[in-house]
Design a protein around this motif. Structure first.
Motif, PDB file in Angstrom:
ATOM      1  N   TYR A  74      -1.572  -9.467   6.175  1.00 38.55           N
ATOM      2  CA  TYR A  74      -1.546 -10.905   5.921  1.00 38.55           C
ATOM      3  C   TYR A  74      -0.287 -11.574   6.454  1.00 38.55           C
ATOM      4  CZ  TYR A  74       1.590 -10.051   1.907  1.00 38.55           C
ATOM      5  OH  TYR A  74       2.642  -9.684   1.100  1.00 38.55           O
ATOM      6  N   ASP A  75       0.747 -10.793   6.787  1.00 37.53           N
ATOM      7  CA  ASP A  75       1.959 -11.369   7.361  1.00 37.53           C
ATOM      8  C   ASP A  75       2.708 -10.267   8.083  1.00 37.53           C
ATOM      9  OD1 ASP A  75       4.118 -12.846   8.071  1.00 37.53           O
ATOM     10  OD2 ASP A  75       4.823 -13.288   6.057  1.00 37.53           O
ATOM     11  N   LYS A  76       2.313  -9.996   9.337  1.00 37.56           N
ATOM     12  CA  LYS A  76       2.924  -8.908  10.108  1.00 37.56           C
ATOM     13  C   LYS A  76       4.366  -9.210  10.490  1.00 37.56           C
ATOM     14  CE  LYS A  76      -0.533  -5.936  11.040  1.00 37.56           C
ATOM     15  NZ  LYS A  76      -0.459  -4.487  10.754  1.00 37.56           N
ATOM     16  N   LYS A  77       4.706 -10.462  10.470  1.00 37.87           N
ATOM     17  CA  LYS A  77       5.983 -10.872  11.053  1.00 37.87           C
ATOM     18  C   LYS A  77       7.116 -10.944  10.044  1.00 37.87           C
ATOM     19  CE  LYS A  77       7.677 -14.542  14.119  1.00 37.87           C
ATOM     20  NZ  LYS A  77       7.314 -15.794  14.801  1.00 37.87           N
ATOM     21  N   CYS A  78       6.864 -11.569   8.881  1.00 37.88           N
ATOM     22  CA  CYS A  78       7.967 -11.879   7.972  1.00 37.88           C
ATOM     23  C   CYS A  78       7.799 -11.275   6.587  1.00 37.88           C
ATOM     24  CB  CYS A  78       8.149 -13.391   7.849  1.00 37.88           C
ATOM     25  SG  CYS A  78       8.844 -14.139   9.345  1.00 37.88           S
ATOM     26  N   SER A  79       7.016 -10.202   6.458  1.00 34.76           N
ATOM     27  CA  SER A  79       6.896  -9.504   5.180  1.00 34.76           C
ATOM     28  C   SER A  79       6.947  -8.005   5.423  1.00 34.76           C
ATOM     29  CB  SER A  79       5.586  -9.867   4.464  1.00 34.76           C
ATOM     30  OG  SER A  79       5.589 -11.209   4.064  1.00 34.76           O
ATOM     31  N   ILE A  80       7.360  -7.277   4.400  1.00 31.52           N
ATOM     32  CA  ILE A  80       7.407  -5.823   4.485  1.00 31.52           C
ATOM     33  C   ILE A  80       6.943  -5.248   3.160  1.00 31.52           C
ATOM     34  CG2 ILE A  80       9.837  -5.656   3.775  1.00 31.52           C
ATOM     35  CD1 ILE A  80      10.042  -3.303   5.800  1.00 31.52           C
ATOM     36  N   CYS A  81       6.103  -4.221   3.227  1.00 30.81           N
ATOM     37  CA  CYS A  81       5.569  -3.580   2.035  1.00 30.81           C
ATOM     38  C   CYS A  81       6.011  -2.120   1.999  1.00 30.81           C
ATOM     39  CB  CYS A  81       4.038  -3.639   2.005  1.00 30.81           C
ATOM     40  SG  CYS A  81       3.360  -5.309   1.947  1.00 30.81           S
ATOM     41  N   SER A  82       6.056  -1.560   0.805  1.00 29.89           N
ATOM     42  CA  SER A  82       6.357  -0.140   0.646  1.00 29.89           C
ATOM     43  C   SER A  82       5.500   0.414  -0.478  1.00 29.89           C
ATOM     44  CB  SER A  82       7.845   0.069   0.329  1.00 29.89           C
ATOM     45  OG  SER A  82       8.152  -0.442  -0.960  1.00 29.89           O
ATOM     46  N   CYS A  83       5.218   1.698  -0.394  1.00 32.37           N
ATOM     47  CA  CYS A  83       4.439   2.392  -1.426  1.00 32.37           C
ATOM     48  C   CYS A  83       5.405   3.187  -2.291  1.00 32.37           C
ATOM     49  CB  CYS A  83       3.404   3.311  -0.777  1.00 32.37           C
ATOM     50  SG  CYS A  83       2.510   4.358  -1.955  1.00 32.37           S
ATOM     51  N   GLN A  84       5.444   2.860  -3.576  1.00 36.14           N
ATOM     52  CA  GLN A  84       6.314   3.546  -4.521  1.00 36.14           C
ATOM     53  C   GLN A  84       5.464   4.050  -5.687  1.00 36.14           C
ATOM     54  OE1 GLN A  84       9.510   4.009  -3.814  1.00 36.14           O
ATOM     55  NE2 GLN A  84       9.526   2.702  -1.991  1.00 36.14           N
ATOM     56  N   LYS A  85       5.000   5.298  -5.594  1.00 40.19           N
ATOM     57  CA  LYS A  85       4.235   5.925  -6.685  1.00 40.19           C
ATOM     58  C   LYS A  85       3.068   5.056  -7.129  1.00 40.19           C
ATOM     59  CE  LYS A  85       8.417   7.953  -8.475  1.00 40.19           C
ATOM     60  NZ  LYS A  85       9.354   7.919  -9.598  1.00 40.19           N
ATOM     61  N   ARG A  86       2.106   4.910  -6.262  1.00 41.97           N
ATOM     62  CA  ARG A  86       0.868   4.175  -6.535  1.00 41.97           C
ATOM     63  C   ARG A  86       1.058   2.665  -6.625  1.00 41.97           C
ATOM     64  NH1 ARG A  86      -3.754   5.770  -7.955  1.00 41.97           N
ATOM     65  NH2 ARG A  86      -4.040   4.033  -9.391  1.00 41.97           N
TER      66      ARG A  86
END
Length: 917
Positions: A683-695
């Motif tokens: 939904y926002d390749k440019k100005c967002s970052i996601c991470s997976c932390q234990k589910r």
């Protein structure tokens, strides 16, 4: 003195009274304010730091939920919160546009009196529901301020349900949108909804919800000032756009079409059609809304000929001619006396509609007519209280249906707890004659082991129309009740975001499943699911419980060792979900304990609905949700290491099945991600970052750091500006020294080298820039030393945070003092008064403003030598003869003289919704 709880019980103290947990009340603020009828307070259960139950008062203003009166002279009766229309013959609304569209014709109601005469929910009732309003939008590429760049077209239906805006959007010639954007007339983005791949019942559709729309945005919506856009990867600023409009045809629409241009080079053109059948005759009413049919820059005549055709396999069946203009391109018409064959083609999706203009700039749009597409769920709760001859056996029926574009009606009906053998399951209309039910389709042959499952291949257009207008019923007949032991109206349930609706049958809730069994005439069903965070989502529908005055309905979820046996500690694993007054309840529980989660996994949990008449449960159903959750909504694997993190690309090489089994992996936007990975969301390749932390998936916007350079550039593919690559030889030499010697530090948080003595705010993925910490590079040792920022001591009483990202609070700007106040502070001058946050001069009067509800115009305050006095405006009976006095909104007593006697006996009028401090 604060009231003491009886017997030490937990609860809430408010206004000199004590209230039990879960109790609700209207607050009494005393004279001159009185009882606040527009405010509802709730004693919410909480736990203190010692784990003991306590109560917290939460008050909500209900005035914003008041319906807009349909009459021009609405009044506010004593003891009421909302304005209502006076009783008497309803006023006729002025003729609206498109008078040819047959809209809410009065239905026949000759249901025989020996049969149950319960008031069913009709399409008219839904349309006039105080809590919901319908809107529509046609989305095309253009017009101004956007230049057409695409031939895509979308049709969006919106439902404002209380404070949430639900939407179902179908589209053609468009790639999968990534976001739905709402903006104001100036182009400011008000809300964006990320689109999930699984959040739609079919391809070419997307469903979503804008929760808790602010009052200001609701006003923009009702004023037709909001725009909606679909964001795609190809067009990040929006590929198609449109205004959200109110339209009278929405409530009656049962068929529809999206029209696209036959010329692929004709960008920005499109249309939609809303169609419905007459209630008594085979006439097809339709409204066509189109954009781009007329050339905006061409010097054409004010009225342009338009030809609309209905076709079957290229053969013209009906043809209509009209004239349209640039200012008014919409068109409405009635096609009379459709033949049986035409009606059959209509419901099967075999009819096409075209709209074309003539002349030098001739253009043509075309589309296929299908049954109305929506994200709502067609469902029904069957209970004994709604049977034609009411029963109380504790049985229930639960049904879910789907009407496909080819006219096929797929159904699933489960029956639980009937008194005798089921001998018939039928789809019916209202009976028209005594002891003569009108059966449309018999599902009995498909019934086996408590479930009828199958498809009706040939419903008529009239059948589909009545289904989508909430005019059909399901009836279950048994050996002991040949006319029907259970019956339920088929109703479309508005979209709620619960995806389990599309994939699962609901849990049936029956009195026969309570221990001991309850012979109730009510029933219900519920959808429940656990998300990737182990949060429980639930949605409950009940029927046959009678009027809300019969008592609050509450729902609990229980964990038991064996169904129906509570054991020696009946409330050991009992969890209150929600108390509700209507026929529906939904919510999320985020902190289920481990035992209850285990019962859900084993199928030894059940959902129970209790009422005032049956406090120990009136209906119940077993719940089985396989899961590997532990307490607190997390899943921890034994021996788990927090320091191990996978590289971003490693998920591609890992076996997908093994990744699915990993208890710490995350599922987001249709993909499984390994614990510790980081990625840019779709939904926002440019100005967002996601991470997976234990589910748990954590997504944050990227915060740009201040740059330590004079020449900055901002590449289009990056979110933040960067320093220009060309560096001086001295800067490059300094950087090389920092890397190759002990003169610098490497900070793992943002993977960056820094020179000795540098100070900075750290970037800690996935949280971004942390302004509450300051790091220093100790060049001699190469160590990075970070410490918490020490905020200065403030002298003001109410410090504020200027920006949400700021670490420290600061004192607000000083209020401007009234010039005359300086003189009034002299020793021999009369004293001023402070009320709220403002000062008032001696003898000055004002209407008090009480946050968050605004100015109280019916109460007058004045200042006398430093003391504030307030009084409600009084209207003596002698003054009520004046029409001006009767129309005064503050003279409730005068209106009470004209009100019904039962209204005059109600509690005092209330205008103020909170106490001013």
């Amino acid at each position: 003195m604060e009231p003491l709880p009886p017997g030490g019980a937990a609860g809430c103290a408010f206004g000199g009274h004590f209230y039990a947990l879960e109790e609700t009340w209207h607050p009494d603020l005393g004279e001159p304010f009185g009882v606040m009828r527009c405010v509802i307070c709730h004693c919410e259960p909480q736990r203190n730091h010692r784990g003991k139950p306590v109560g917290k008062v939460n008050c909500k203003n209900m005035k914003q939920d008041c319906p807009v009166p349909t009459c021009p002279r609405a009044t506010l009766l004593p003891g009421h919160c909302c304005h209502t229309c006076p009783k008497g013959p309803p006023e006729k609304s002025p003729a609206l546009r498109f008078d040819t569209f047959e809209y809410f014709q009065e239905k026949e109601d000759d249901l025989d009196k020996p049969y149950n005469d319960r008031s069913y929910l009709s399409s008219e009732g839904l349309a006039r529901d105080d809590a919901r309003t319908e809107f529509v939008a046609l989305l095309t590429s253009g017009p101004e301020p956007w230049h057409p760049t695409s031939s895509a077209v979308a049709k969006a239906r919106f439902t404002l349900l209380r404070s949430s805006l639900l939407f179902s959007i179908s589209y053609e010639r468009l790639g999968r949108p990534s976001r739905v954007r709402f903006s104001d007339p100036e182009g400011n983005v008000l809300f964006e909804h990320p689109v999930q791949k699984s959040a739609a019942p079919e391809d070419g559709m997307l469903c979503g919800m804008w929760r808790t729309v602010s009052k200001a945005n609701v006003q923009l919506l009702r004023g037709e000032q909001l725009r909606v856009s679909l964001i795609t990867r190809a067009q990040p600023s929006g590929e198609v756009h449109g205004h959200i409009l109110k339209h009278r045809a929405l409530f009656a629409e049962t068929f529809g079409a999206i029209l696209t241009s036959l010329d692929p080079l004709h960008l920005g053109a499109g249309g939609m059609a809303m169609l419905t059948l007459s209630d008594t005759e085979n006439n097809l009413h339709f409204i066509l809304m189109a954009r781009g049919l007329l050339e905006p820059g061409a010097r054409e005549s004010p009225r342009v000929p338009l030809r609309v055709r209905i076709l079957h396999q290229g053969q013209t069946l009906r043809e209509v001619h009209a004239n349209i203009t640039v200012e008014d391109p919409d068109f409405a018409e009635v096609l009379n006396d459709l033949s049986a064959q035409e009606l059959q083609w209509l419901v099967q999706g075999q009819l096409h509609i075209t709209a074309e203009t003539e002349g030098r700039h001739a253009r043509r749009l075309a589309g296929t007519i299908t049954t109305r597409r929506s994200c709502d769920t067609i469902q029904s709760v069957l209970c004994g209280a709604d049977a034609l001859l009411p029963t109380k056996t504790g049985a229930v029926g639960s049904a879910k249906l789907a009407l496909h574009e080819n006219g096929t009606l797929e159904y699933q009906v489960q029956v639980v707890g009937t008194a005798s053998e089921v001998v018939g399951i039928t789809l019916e209309t209202k009976p028209r004659r005594k002891s003569k039910r009108n059966i449309l389709f018999d599902m009995t042959p498909s019934y086996k082991d408590g479930l009828a499952w199958g498809a009706w291949q040939s419903p008529s257009a009239r059948d589909a129309h009545m289904l989508l207008q909430n005019e059909l019923f399901l009836n279950v007949a048994t050996k002991d009740w040949e006319e029907g032991e259970l019956r339920g109206q088929i109703i479309s349930l508005p979209y709620s975001g619960l995806l389990a609706r599309y994939t699962e049958m609901p849990v049936a809730l029956a009195g026969q499943l309570v221990s001991p069994p309850v012979h109730s005439g009510a029933g219900g069903h519920a959808w429940l699911s656990l998300d990737e965070h182990c949060h429980l989502h639930y949605e409950i529908s009940v029927a046959g419980l009678g009027r809300p005055s019969d008592g609050t309905v509450s729902a609990h979820i229980h964990g038991v060792a064996e169904l129906g046996e509570m054991g020696t500690r009946p409330h050991q694993h009992k969890r209150l979900l929600k108390g509700f007054y209507s026929t529906e309840a939904q919510g999320v529980v985020k902190d289920l304990d481990a035992d209850l989660l285990q019962h859900l996994a084993q199928g030894t949990a059940f959902l129970q609905v209790s009422t005032k008449a049956h406090p120990n449960g009136e209906m119940r159903g077993r719940v089985h949700i396989p899961n590997q959750c532990h307490s607190g909504g997390t899943r921890l694997a034994p021996g788990e290491s927090l320091g191990q993190a996978e590289l971003p690309g490693s998920t591609k090489t890992r076996d997908l099945e093994q990744l699915k089994k990993d208890p710490n992996s995350c599922f987001f936007e249709g993909q499984h991600r390994a614990h510790g990975t980081r990625w840019a969301p779709d939904y926002d390749k440019k100005c967002s970052i996601c991470s997976c932390q234990k589910r748990t998936v954590i997504c944050d916007p990227i915060l740009c750091q201040p740059l330590n350079c004079t020449h900055q550039v901002h590449p289009e593919e990056l979110c933040c500006p960067i320093c220009e690559e060309k560096k001086s030889e001295q800067e490059e030499l300094k950087l090389e020294r920092a890397r190759d010697s002990s003169e610098g530090c490497y900070f793992d948080g943002d993977k960056t080298w820094r020179g000795s003595g540098t100070r900075w705010h750290p970037v800690v993925p996935p949280f971004g820039l942390i302004k509450c910490a300051i790091c220093t590079c100790k060049g001699t040792t190469g160590e990075v030393h970070c410490e918490k920022v020490q905020c200065p001591r403030l002298t003001c009483a109410n410090p504020v945070r200027a920006s949400p990202s700021d670490c420290c609070k600061q004192c607000p700007a000083p209020e401007k003092s009234v010039p005359e106040l300086a003189d009034s502070m002299q020793a021999d001058a009369p004293r001023a008064c402070r009320f709220g946050r403002r000062w008032y001069l001696n003898n000055e009067s004002w209407h008090p403003s009480v946050p968050p509800f605004g100015e109280m115009k019916c109460i007058l305050c004045w200042c006398v030598s430093g003391e504030t006095h307030c009084q409600r405006q009084e209207c003596p009976p002698s003054a009520c003869a004046s029409p001006a006095t009767r129309d005064n909104p503050c003279c409730a007593k005068c209106r009470a003289l004209d009100a019904p006697s039962d209204a005059r006996e109600k509690v005092h009028d209330a205008k103020v919704e909170s106490r001013s401090h």
